[in-house]
Motif scaffolding. Structure first.
Motif, mmCIF file in Angstrom:
data_model
loop_
_atom_site.group_PDB
_atom_site.id
_atom_site.type_symbol
_atom_site.label_atom_id
_atom_site.label_comp_id
_atom_site.label_asym_id
_atom_site.label_seq_id
_atom_site.Cartn_x
_atom_site.Cartn_y
_atom_site.Cartn_z
ATOM 1 N N PHE A 215 -5.922 2.626 8.600
ATOM 2 C CA PHE A 215 -6.129 3.665 7.586
ATOM 3 C C PHE A 215 -4.762 4.249 7.264
ATOM 4 O O PHE A 215 -4.099 4.783 8.152
ATOM 5 C CB PHE A 215 -7.053 4.766 8.125
ATOM 6 N N ALA A 216 -4.333 4.130 6.014
ATOM 7 C CA ALA A 216 -2.987 4.572 5.676
ATOM 8 C C ALA A 216 -2.976 5.387 4.387
ATOM 9 O O ALA A 216 -3.786 5.159 3.475
ATOM 10 C CB ALA A 216 -2.063 3.364 5.538
ATOM 11 N N ALA A 217 -2.044 6.334 4.326
ATOM 12 C CA ALA A 217 -1.885 7.193 3.155
ATOM 13 C C ALA A 217 -1.662 6.356 1.905
ATOM 14 O O ALA A 217 -1.019 5.299 1.959
ATOM 15 C CB ALA A 217 -0.710 8.134 3.366
ATOM 16 N N ALA A 218 -2.179 6.856 0.768
ATOM 17 C CA ALA A 218 -2.081 6.127 -0.498
ATOM 18 C C ALA A 218 -0.628 5.782 -0.834
ATOM 19 O O ALA A 218 -0.348 4.723 -1.391
ATOM 20 C CB ALA A 218 -2.694 6.959 -1.624
ATOM 21 N N SER A 219 0.315 6.661 -0.429
ATOM 22 C CA SER A 219 1.716 6.423 -0.778
ATOM 23 C C SER A 219 2.315 5.254 0.006
ATOM 24 O O SER A 219 3.414 4.814 -0.297
ATOM 25 C CB SER A 219 2.533 7.696 -0.547
ATOM 26 N N LEU A 220 1.583 4.739 1.000
ATOM 27 C CA LEU A 220 2.080 3.595 1.764
ATOM 28 C C LEU A 220 1.546 2.269 1.229
ATOM 29 O O LEU A 220 1.810 1.206 1.798
ATOM 30 C CB LEU A 220 1.673 3.739 3.237
ATOM 31 N N THR A 221 0.753 2.342 0.137
ATOM 32 C CA THR A 221 0.044 1.153 -0.340
ATOM 33 C C THR A 221 0.949 -0.074 -0.448
ATOM 34 O O THR A 221 0.677 -1.109 0.178
ATOM 35 C CB THR A 221 -0.601 1.438 -1.714
ATOM 36 N N GLU A 222 2.041 0.024 -1.188
ATOM 37 C CA GLU A 222 2.865 -1.155 -1.453
ATOM 38 C C GLU A 222 3.570 -1.632 -0.177
ATOM 39 O O GLU A 222 3.535 -2.822 0.156
ATOM 40 C CB GLU A 222 3.906 -0.857 -2.537
ATOM 41 N N SER A 223 4.204 -0.696 0.539
ATOM 42 C CA SER A 223 5.002 -1.126 1.692
ATOM 43 C C SER A 223 4.122 -1.617 2.844
ATOM 44 O O SER A 223 4.455 -2.603 3.504
ATOM 45 C CB SER A 223 5.927 0.002 2.143
ATOM 46 N N PHE A 224 2.998 -0.949 3.099
ATOM 47 C CA PHE A 224 2.150 -1.395 4.204
ATOM 48 C C PHE A 224 1.455 -2.707 3.891
ATOM 49 O O PHE A 224 1.202 -3.514 4.785
ATOM 50 C CB PHE A 224 1.126 -0.307 4.580
ATOM 51 N N THR A 225 1.121 -2.925 2.629
ATOM 52 C CA THR A 225 0.516 -4.203 2.264
ATOM 53 C C THR A 225 1.482 -5.336 2.637
ATOM 54 O O THR A 225 1.083 -6.363 3.211
ATOM 55 C CB THR A 225 0.202 -4.238 0.756
ATOM 56 N N ARG A 226 2.764 -5.114 2.356
ATOM 57 C CA ARG A 226 3.762 -6.136 2.675
ATOM 58 C C ARG A 226 3.961 -6.250 4.191
ATOM 59 O O ARG A 226 3.998 -7.358 4.738
ATOM 60 C CB ARG A 226 5.080 -5.775 1.992
ATOM 61 N N ILE A 227 4.057 -5.104 4.862
ATOM 62 C CA ILE A 227 4.222 -5.129 6.314
ATOM 63 C C ILE A 227 3.029 -5.831 6.967
ATOM 64 O O ILE A 227 3.182 -6.605 7.910
ATOM 65 C CB ILE A 227 4.403 -3.693 6.856
ATOM 66 N N GLY A 228 1.846 -5.595 6.435
ATOM 67 C CA GLY A 228 0.633 -6.232 6.975
ATOM 68 C C GLY A 228 0.709 -7.742 6.862
ATOM 69 O O GLY A 228 0.371 -8.470 7.808
ATOM 70 N N ARG A 229 1.178 -8.219 5.698
ATOM 71 C CA ARG A 229 1.308 -9.672 5.514
ATOM 72 C C ARG A 229 2.350 -10.246 6.479
ATOM 73 O O ARG A 229 2.137 -11.290 7.097
ATOM 74 C CB ARG A 229 1.698 -9.983 4.059
ATOM 75 N N ASP A 230 3.473 -9.525 6.612
ATOM 76 C CA ASP A 230 4.526 -9.978 7.537
ATOM 77 C C ASP A 230 4.005 -10.014 8.976
ATOM 78 O O ASP A 230 4.295 -10.942 9.728
ATOM 79 C CB ASP A 230 5.744 -9.034 7.466
ATOM 80 N N PHE A 231 3.242 -8.981 9.327
ATOM 81 C CA PHE A 231 2.712 -8.882 10.684
ATOM 82 C C PHE A 231 1.742 -10.036 10.958
ATOM 83 O O PHE A 231 1.759 -10.641 12.034
ATOM 84 C CB PHE A 231 2.015 -7.524 10.860
ATOM 85 N N GLU A 232 0.916 -10.352 9.956
ATOM 86 C CA GLU A 232 -0.011 -11.476 10.103
ATOM 87 C C GLU A 232 0.759 -12.782 10.281
ATOM 88 O O GLU A 232 0.379 -13.638 11.074
ATOM 89 C CB GLU A 232 -0.919 -11.581 8.865
#
Lengths: 270, 243
Positions: free
Chosen positions: B26-43
């Motif tokens: 669960f992440a703040a709306a302002s993290l949408t772009e960066s966390f989406t990328r971090i999530g892909r990298d983490f996967e």
């Protein structure tokens, strides 16, 4: 009385369990969330919370805008319903489908669409801005428009249904007796379908009162000007769950009272 | 996504590290772009991991978590929503600040009204969107306006920073106070005007593994990844500042 009892018992006994179980589950599913709201309501602090200025401001704005939206729907919707019910014209089915689209459209989509038309750069909005210096978004007018957009189909469907069910012989008789078309409409047709109009107007009002998505998208959120009850609930949830519950309870109460009044006319009509 | 996803740490598919399975962040709306990328990298870095995000206003997310929403990690845009989660006893350990964010004035691309600072927003007829004070960007906006002594009447108080930004993108308002990261993410449509008073309200973003996490090992690994140089590089590129 004594005779009626065995008959009723026998009837109850014939209800197939395969219907009774899902019916009960369905009822529980629909009612339980409302019970949840009641269970979590902070009854002890309710009186103070209800009289908080922000709550009353939002409630007053909600009631005012929903009433104005209903008025707008009556003025535009009744003629439209009459056209659909009484006049056969090419593309009538398409028109009917188009004007009832807001029933199924996600309200936030309606809000975006309204912005693209009445927004500062919108089709109509840019002209309003350049010609009259009027901008619609972020005003109470925008709230009324958003509410009317999502609520009008409810009125149109109710009134069209009533018009189709009404006996046209009265109108024909009036015409035979020399009444003009307008006189026939106002003195015969309207009184004939008045119950349908009333039911449609109440449903339209209730829908307008609960409008959230189109309002927050098109009208924004500003206390006293565009912040209606549903918006206040959403923002209260950000910081204060109890406040959100209290606001929800008010909306729920108003809706239940409204719909209960409608029971015979709309919900349980055959 | 709804339960039943807990991974046995000894599960062979996790390669023995215990990192695997589904992770809900669960992440703040302002993290949408960066966390989406971090999530892909983490996967990509951990085979067999599937990261699912729920992006929304931090306070709304905190409420959902406290009402039992199934989440493993919570990243908030401000300490206050995080505090409601930890005070309710729903955290596993202490939250750590992983980035900071600062407000800018978002204006239409090219800055047609030549906005250079907060005082320009009080010009007659200027339409400004702020976030509601109940959400972090609104609280930060209130702080900087007070610090600058600028009496600003917005036309709307939006429910989250993305909504405020979209009102600028649509041309419905002349300016909005949003995070630098949001303005940067929307750089095709808006310019971000920096102003000195924004230093008065630099938001720290805390992140925390939740007590009800079904996948604690992977959740901890994700938090570590966000704080690692790789994660921080993505966040810095998005406009965030180091903690």
């Amino acid at each position: 009385m004594t005779r009626a009892v065995p008959t009723r018992t026998r009837r109850t006994g014939r209800i197939p369990i395969a219907l009774l179980v899902p019916a009960t589950l369905g009822m529980v599913f629909l009612v339980l969330p409302l019970v949840g709201l009641l269970v979590r309501t902070p009854w002890s602090t309710l009186p103070q919370r209800l009289t908080e200025p922000g709550v009353l401001t939002a409630l007053r704005l909600s009631v005012q805008t929903a009433s104005l939206a209903t008025l707008l729907c009556l003025v535009l919707g009744i003629p439209l319903a009459w056209l659909l019910a009484r006049v056969s014209f090419p593309g009538r089915r398409v028109v009917r489908a188009l004007i009832t689209v807001p029933l199924v459209l996600p309200p936030v989509v309606g809000g975006v669409a309204l912005l693209l038309v009445f927004g500062r750069r919108g089709l109509v909005g840019s002209w309003l801005d350049s010609t009259f210096g009027v901008t619609v978004p972020f005003t109470t007018t925008a709230v009324v428009l958003a509410e009317a957009f999502v609520a009008m189909p409810f009125l149109i469907i109710a009134v069209e249904g009533a018009l189709r069910g009404a006996d046209t012989r009265y109108e024909e008789a009036a015409a035979t007796l020399g009444a003009g078309r307008w006189t026939t409409f106002t003195h015969v047709t309207l009184p004939l379908v008045a119950p349908g109009i009333a039911a449609g107007a109440v449903l339209c009002w209730a829908r307008a009162l609960g409008e959230f998505g189109a309002t927050i998208t098109f009208a924004g959120n500003y206390p006293g000007r565009t912040q209606t009850m549903p918006l206040a609930v959403y923002l209260a949830l950000e910081t204060d769950l109890e406040a959100a519950i209290v606001l929800s309870l008010i909306l729920l109460t108003v809706s239940v009272v409204i719909l209960a009044c409608l029971r015979d006319r709309w919900i349980s009509s055959p | 996504m709804l339960g039943g996803c807990a991974e046995d740490p000894a599960d062979p598919t996790t390669g023995g590290t215990g990192i695997g399975g589904e992770l809900t962040v669960f992440a703040a709306a302002s993290l949408t772009e960066s966390f989406t990328r971090i999530g892909r990298d983490f996967e990509a870095a951990h085979q067999g991991v599937k990261v699912t995000f729920s992006f929304a206003g931090s306070s709304a997310l905190a409420t959902q978590i406290n009402q039992g929403a199934p989440a493993d990690v919570f990243a908030s845009a401000a300490p206050a929503p995080m505090a409601t989660v930890t005070e309710a006893g729903n955290g596993d350990g202490e939250p750590v600040t992983f980035v900071r964010n600062q407000l800018v004035i978002a204006v239409p691309e090219g800055n047609p009204d030549r906005v250079t600072g907060l005082s320009d927003l009080t010009r007659p007829g200027a339409k400004v969107a702020l976030c509601a004070e109940q959400v972090p960007c609104g609280a930060a906006a209130r702080m900087v306006l007070d610090a600058a002594g600028v009496a600003l009447t917005p036309v709307t108080l939006e429910q989250d920073v993305k909504a405020a930004l979209s009102k600028v993108r649509l041309g419905e308002v002349d300016a909005a106070l949003v995070y630098r990261t949001d303005a940067r993410a929307a750089a095709a449509d808006v310019d971000g005007v920096e102003f000195p008073e924004s230093a008065e309200a630099i938001n720290g973003y805390p992140i925390l593994v939740l007590k009800e996490a079904r996948n604690t090992t992977t959740a901890r690994a994700f938090v570590e990844y966000v704080r690692s140089d790789t994660g921080q590089a993505v966040l810095t590129e998005a406009g965030f500042q180091a903690p």
